[in-house]
Design an enzyme around this catalytic site. Structure first.
Site, short mmCIF file in Angstrom:
data_model
loop_
_atom_site.label_atom_id
_atom_site.label_comp_id
_atom_site.label_asym_id
_atom_site.label_seq_id
_atom_site.Cartn_x
_atom_site.Cartn_y
_atom_site.Cartn_z
CE LYS A 52 -7.44 -2.50 -4.29
NZ LYS A 52 -6.61 -2.04 -3.15
CE LYS B 276 -4.92 -6.88 -2.71
NZ LYS B 276 -4.42 -6.05 -1.63
N1 C2G Z 1 2.36 -3.27 3.31
C1 C2G Z 1 3.61 -3.25 3.92
N2 C2G Z 1 4.17 -4.40 4.34
C2 C2G Z 1 3.52 -5.58 4.19
C3 C2G Z 1 2.24 -5.61 3.59
C4 C2G Z 1 1.66 -4.43 3.15
O1 C2G Z 1 4.21 -2.16 4.07
N3 C2G Z 1 4.12 -6.74 4.62
C5 C2G Z 1 1.78 -1.99 2.85
C6 C2G Z 1 1.50 -1.96 1.36
O2 C2G Z 1 2.69 -1.63 0.63
C7 C2G Z 1 0.44 -0.87 1.26
C8 C2G Z 1 -0.32 -1.02 2.58
O3 C2G Z 1 0.52 -1.80 3.46
O4 C2G Z 1 1.05 0.42 1.21
C9 C2G Z 1 -1.67 -1.71 2.41
O5 C2G Z 1 -1.43 -2.95 1.75
P1 C2G Z 1 -2.70 -3.67 1.04
O6 C2G Z 1 -3.84 -3.70 1.96
O7 C2G Z 1 -2.20 -4.91 0.38
O8 C2G Z 1 -3.07 -2.58 -0.08
P2 C2G Z 1 -2.92 -2.72 -1.66
O9 C2G Z 1 -3.66 -3.88 -2.15
O10 C2G Z 1 -1.49 -2.57 -1.96
O11 C2G Z 1 -3.79 -1.44 -2.15
O12 C2G Z 1 -4.62 2.46 -4.67
C10 C2G Z 1 -3.66 1.67 -4.01
C11 C2G Z 1 -4.22 0.40 -3.48
O13 C2G Z 1 -5.47 0.59 -2.85
C12 C2G Z 1 -3.23 -0.23 -2.50
#
Ligand code: C2G
Length: 146
Positions: free
Chosen positions: A44, A46
């Site tokens: 990803k 990351k």
């Molecule tokens: N999130 C949120 N509000 C934020 C930050 C994050 O609601 N201020 C939500 C994101 O939308 C996501 C979840 O928290 O649904 C986890 O966020 P991340 O750890 O950044 O995950 P991400 O990189 O979006 O990975 O297959 C899908 C991916 O694995 C999602």
């Protein structure tokens, strides 16, 4: 038993993550989190601060979370939904137009996209911390070698 599934990296756990997990759990009776492995994060683009092991341990300590499984690739979602008999996949709305969810899961389960919590993100936290002077003195964690 209405089973909910969500996906994410959940690095440097913050209240945006907690709010997502709380609202996801409210959609049903059981919440499973598919946590991105370190290898999948690399795919990803990351680099998580905490390892998968640490991120898993932190999620398992949250009362809203019933189970943590590894997210190893983009393609596993339909199999996850079938294997765990998921009613609803819940994600933050930054994913609402992403084909990894919409087309692959259409007809398999419900999809709910919740508004992201404004004002907080892992990348902002990392940026803010970079602006601070390193803390003087002993910053070693217990059990860490010098
Ligand atoms: N999130 C949120 N509000 C934020 C930050 C994050 O609601 N201020 C939500 C994101 O939308 C996501 C979840 O928290 O649904 C986890 O966020 P991340 O750890 O950044 O995950 P991400 O990189 O979006 O990975 O297959 C899908 C991916 O694995 C999602």
């Amino acid at each position: 038993m209405k089973k909910i599934l969500t996906y994410g990296t959940f690095d440097l756990l913050h209240y945006g993550h907690i709010e997502l997990l709380r609202r996801a759990r409210e959609q049903g009776d059981c919440l499973i989190v598919a946590l991105s492995t370190d290898e999948f994060n690399a795919l990803k683009g990351k680099q998580a601060y905490h390892s998968y092991k640490v991120r898993k341990q932190m999620l398992e300590a949250i009362s809203y979370v019933d189970r943590v499984i590894p997210e190893e690739n983009w393609e596993q979602k339909p199999a996850d939904v079938r294997l765990f008999e998921i009613d609803t996949v819940v994600m933050g709305d930054d994913w609402k137009d992403d084909a990894h969810f919409t087309s692959t899961l259409e007809g398999l389960c419900n999809l709910v996209f919740l508004p992201r919590t404004p004002g907080v993100s892992t990348s902002n936290i990392k940026g803010d911390l970079k602006l601070q002077e390193p803390v003087e003195g002993n910053t070693q964690l217990p059990g860490e070698s010098a």
